[in-house]
Design a protein around this motif. Structure first.
Motif, PDB file in Angstrom:
ATOM      1  N   VAL A 141       0.841  -1.205   0.000  1.00 21.90           N
ATOM      2  CA  VAL A 141       0.000   0.000   0.000  1.00 21.90           C
ATOM      3  C   VAL A 141       0.877   1.257   0.000  1.00 21.90           C
ATOM      4  CG1 VAL A 141      -1.647   1.348   1.379  1.00 21.90           C
ATOM      5  CG2 VAL A 141      -2.006  -1.110   1.053  1.00 21.90           C
ATOM      6  N   ALA A 142       1.894   1.286   0.848  1.00 22.32           N
ATOM      7  CA  ALA A 142       2.780   2.457   0.926  1.00 22.32           C
ATOM      8  C   ALA A 142       3.504   2.677  -0.397  1.00 22.32           C
ATOM      9  CB  ALA A 142       3.780   2.300   2.068  1.00 22.32           C
ATOM     10  N   ARG A 143       3.972   1.593  -1.002  1.00 23.11           N
ATOM     11  CA  ARG A 143       4.656   1.708  -2.296  1.00 23.11           C
ATOM     12  C   ARG A 143       3.707   2.232  -3.360  1.00 23.11           C
ATOM     13  NH1 ARG A 143       7.606  -3.572  -2.487  1.00 23.11           N
ATOM     14  NH2 ARG A 143       5.685  -4.261  -3.433  1.00 23.11           N
ATOM     15  N   ASP A 144       2.467   1.734  -3.376  1.00 21.38           N
ATOM     16  CA  ASP A 144       1.473   2.210  -4.349  1.00 21.38           C
ATOM     17  C   ASP A 144       1.192   3.701  -4.174  1.00 21.38           C
ATOM     18  OD1 ASP A 144       1.273  -0.320  -5.436  1.00 21.38           O
ATOM     19  OD2 ASP A 144      -0.640  -0.806  -4.458  1.00 21.38           O
ATOM     20  N   ARG A 145       1.091   4.144  -2.931  1.00 22.55           N
ATOM     21  CA  ARG A 145       0.835   5.571  -2.675  1.00 22.55           C
ATOM     22  C   ARG A 145       2.029   6.430  -3.097  1.00 22.55           C
ATOM     23  NH1 ARG A 145      -2.191   4.804   3.133  1.00 22.55           N
ATOM     24  NH2 ARG A 145      -4.172   4.123   2.248  1.00 22.55           N
ATOM     25  N   TYR A 146       3.219   5.917  -2.875  1.00 21.18           N
ATOM     26  CA  TYR A 146       4.424   6.623  -3.309  1.00 21.18           C
ATOM     27  C   TYR A 146       4.440   6.733  -4.838  1.00 21.18           C
ATOM     28  CZ  TYR A 146       9.303   7.402  -4.577  1.00 21.18           C
ATOM     29  OH  TYR A 146      10.444   7.889  -5.153  1.00 21.18           O
ATOM     30  N   ILE A 147       4.140   5.639  -5.510  1.00 25.01           N
ATOM     31  CA  ILE A 147       4.128   5.623  -6.973  1.00 25.01           C
ATOM     32  C   ILE A 147       3.114   6.633  -7.499  1.00 25.01           C
ATOM     33  CG2 ILE A 147       3.457   4.191  -8.974  1.00 25.01           C
ATOM     34  CD1 ILE A 147       4.838   1.820  -7.433  1.00 25.01           C
ATOM     35  N   GLU A 148       1.957   6.714  -6.877  1.00 28.32           N
ATOM     36  CA  GLU A 148       0.929   7.679  -7.293  1.00 28.32           C
ATOM     37  C   GLU A 148       1.404   9.112  -7.049  1.00 28.32           C
ATOM     38  OE1 GLU A 148      -2.396   9.222  -8.991  1.00 28.32           O
ATOM     39  OE2 GLU A 148      -1.729   7.138  -9.061  1.00 28.32           O
ATOM     40  N   ALA A 149       2.030   9.365  -5.895  1.00 25.28           N
ATOM     41  CA  ALA A 149       2.542  10.708  -5.597  1.00 25.28           C
ATOM     42  C   ALA A 149       3.611  11.124  -6.604  1.00 25.28           C
ATOM     43  CB  ALA A 149       3.090  10.766  -4.169  1.00 25.28           C
ATOM     44  N   ILE A 150       4.464  10.182  -6.994  1.00 23.72           N
ATOM     45  CA  ILE A 150       5.487  10.466  -8.010  1.00 23.72           C
ATOM     46  C   ILE A 150       4.828  10.819  -9.334  1.00 23.72           C
ATOM     47  CG2 ILE A 150       7.227   9.322  -9.471  1.00 23.72           C
ATOM     48  CD1 ILE A 150       8.444  10.145  -6.911  1.00 23.72           C
ATOM     49  N   LYS A 151       3.802  10.066  -9.704  1.00 28.30           N
ATOM     50  CA  LYS A 151       3.101  10.338 -10.970  1.00 28.30           C
ATOM     51  C   LYS A 151       2.528  11.758 -10.975  1.00 28.30           C
ATOM     52  CE  LYS A 151      -1.074   9.151 -12.011  1.00 28.30           C
ATOM     53  NZ  LYS A 151      -2.330   8.500 -12.186  1.00 28.30           N
ATOM     54  N   VAL A 152       1.886  12.143  -9.884  1.00 32.38           N
ATOM     55  CA  VAL A 152       1.308  13.484  -9.790  1.00 32.38           C
ATOM     56  C   VAL A 152       2.404  14.537  -9.903  1.00 32.38           C
ATOM     57  CG1 VAL A 152       0.138  15.103  -8.228  1.00 32.38           C
ATOM     58  CG2 VAL A 152      -0.739  12.768  -8.495  1.00 32.38           C
ATOM     59  N   PHE A 153       3.480  14.367  -9.143  1.00 34.50           N
ATOM     60  CA  PHE A 153       4.583  15.338  -9.181  1.00 34.50           C
ATOM     61  C   PHE A 153       5.191  15.412 -10.583  1.00 34.50           C
ATOM     62  CE2 PHE A 153       9.082  16.356  -9.066  1.00 34.50           C
ATOM     63  CZ  PHE A 153       9.064  17.595  -8.441  1.00 34.50           C
ATOM     64  N   ASN A 154       5.489  14.260 -11.169  1.00 30.28           N
ATOM     65  CA  ASN A 154       6.108  14.252 -12.493  1.00 30.28           C
ATOM     66  C   ASN A 154       5.208  14.896 -13.538  1.00 30.28           C
ATOM     67  OD1 ASN A 154       8.432  13.117 -11.506  1.00 30.28           O
ATOM     68  ND2 ASN A 154       7.965  11.052 -12.199  1.00 30.28           N
ATOM     69  N   ASN A 155       3.899  14.698 -13.428  1.00 27.54           N
ATOM     70  CA  ASN A 155       2.980  15.370 -14.349  1.00 27.54           C
ATOM     71  C   ASN A 155       3.028  16.881 -14.167  1.00 27.54           C
ATOM     72  OD1 ASN A 155       2.086  13.060 -15.643  1.00 27.54           O
ATOM     73  ND2 ASN A 155       0.296  12.816 -14.334  1.00 27.54           N
ATOM     74  N   LEU A 156       3.091  17.337 -12.937  1.00 27.95           N
ATOM     75  CA  LEU A 156       3.152  18.778 -12.692  1.00 27.95           C
ATOM     76  C   LEU A 156       4.409  19.411 -13.282  1.00 27.95           C
ATOM     77  CD1 LEU A 156       1.819  18.982  -9.023  1.00 27.95           C
ATOM     78  CD2 LEU A 156       0.710  19.918 -11.066  1.00 27.95           C
ATOM     79  N   VAL A 157       5.541  18.719 -13.191  1.00 25.07           N
ATOM     80  CA  VAL A 157       6.786  19.328 -13.668  1.00 25.07           C
ATOM     81  C   VAL A 157       7.039  19.088 -15.153  1.00 25.07           C
ATOM     82  CG1 VAL A 157       7.854  19.295 -11.381  1.00 25.07           C
ATOM     83  CG2 VAL A 157       8.318  17.422 -12.983  1.00 25.07           C
ATOM     84  N   THR A 158       6.224  18.260 -15.808  1.00 29.19           N
ATOM     85  CA  THR A 158       6.472  17.982 -17.231  1.00 29.19           C
ATOM     86  C   THR A 158       5.318  18.336 -18.158  1.00 29.19           C
ATOM     87  OG1 THR A 158       5.714  15.681 -17.040  1.00 29.19           O
ATOM     88  CG2 THR A 158       8.075  16.099 -16.709  1.00 29.19           C
ATOM     89  N   VAL A 159       4.126  18.561 -17.618  1.00 25.30           N
ATOM     90  CA  VAL A 159       2.953  18.812 -18.465  1.00 25.30           C
ATOM     91  C   VAL A 159       2.516  20.268 -18.320  1.00 25.30           C
ATOM     92  CG1 VAL A 159       0.554  18.143 -18.916  1.00 25.30           C
ATOM     93  CG2 VAL A 159       2.216  16.404 -18.226  1.00 25.30           C
ATOM     94  N   PRO A 160       2.381  20.987 -19.471  1.00 21.49           N
ATOM     95  CA  PRO A 160       1.918  22.380 -19.405  1.00 21.49           C
ATOM     96  C   PRO A 160       0.501  22.463 -18.835  1.00 21.49           C
ATOM     97  CG  PRO A 160       2.862  21.879 -21.550  1.00 21.49           C
ATOM     98  CD  PRO A 160       2.735  20.577 -20.805  1.00 21.49           C
TER      99      PRO A 160
END
Length: 194
Positions: A141-160
């Motif tokens: 569960v913790a790993r899944d939540r981390y993976i989701e948080a990374i996805k959100v962050f990476n989208n913010l820094v790479t998607v206009p």
């Protein structure tokens, strides 16, 4: 005319700075918090292992090699500390690899346990095994939540448009994902029935 240029420039500036102004740092903080939770669950697992090894050792004296592999993998996994505020691909991979080796060693230990019916009947062993299984679920569960948080962050820094704000103000790079390739999970071991 001067006021119109100022107004247009103000609208453009507000648009760029409000797109990601707070969401990028907030997302970075969330990634760090989620990684800390992953580490916390792995620490919980590592804390259970000495007692597990002690109980198994009492019943399975002939399994010194397997027990030693678990002890060594635990030592390696607990020696790797990653500062969540300084996540990079290399440190996350090193951490994940060490945890994977520990998972693999634990999996082999659970296979060995099958040979010892008295051990499987031991209440301390059953309690530890149950706690370990629960911890493995928490790790997932913790790993899944981390993976989701990374996805959100990476989208913010790479998607206009938020990536434009990142380019102008923060200059964050994409953060590394937690790679779970080649990690044998404890639940992949043969099921132990009591």
């Amino acid at each position: 005319m001067k006021h119109i240029h100022f107004l247009i420039l103000s609208v453009i500036l507000v648009t760029f700075t409000s797109c990601g102004w707070q969401s990028i740092p907030t997302a970075k903080n969330e990634v760090e918090a989620q990684f800390a939770k992953v580490q916390n669950q792995y620490k919980r697992r590592a804390d259970l292992i000495p007692n597990l090894v002690k109980v198994v050792k009492g019943y399975a004296e002939h399994e010194k090699e397997t027990l030693q592999a678990v002890v060594e993998a635990r030592a390696k996994a607990t020696s790797i500390n990653v500062d969540p505020s300084k996540l990079d691909a290399q440190s996350v991979k090193k951490f994940a690899d060490a945890q994977g080796q520990l998972s693999s060693a634990l999996s082999r230990l659970m296979v060995v346990v099958e040979k010892y019916p008295n051990l499987k009947a031991n209440q301390n062993f059953r309690d530890l095994q149950s706690q370990l299984e629960g911890t493995e679920n928490r790790i997932t569960v913790a790993r899944d939540r981390y993976i989701e948080a990374i996805k959100v962050f990476n989208n913010l820094v790479t998607v206009p448009p938020t990536s434009w704000t990142n380019s102008l103000m923060y200059h964050h790079e994409k953060m590394p994902q937690f790679e779970v390739k080649n990690i044998e999970k404890l639940e992949d071991a043969p099921e132990v029935n009591f």
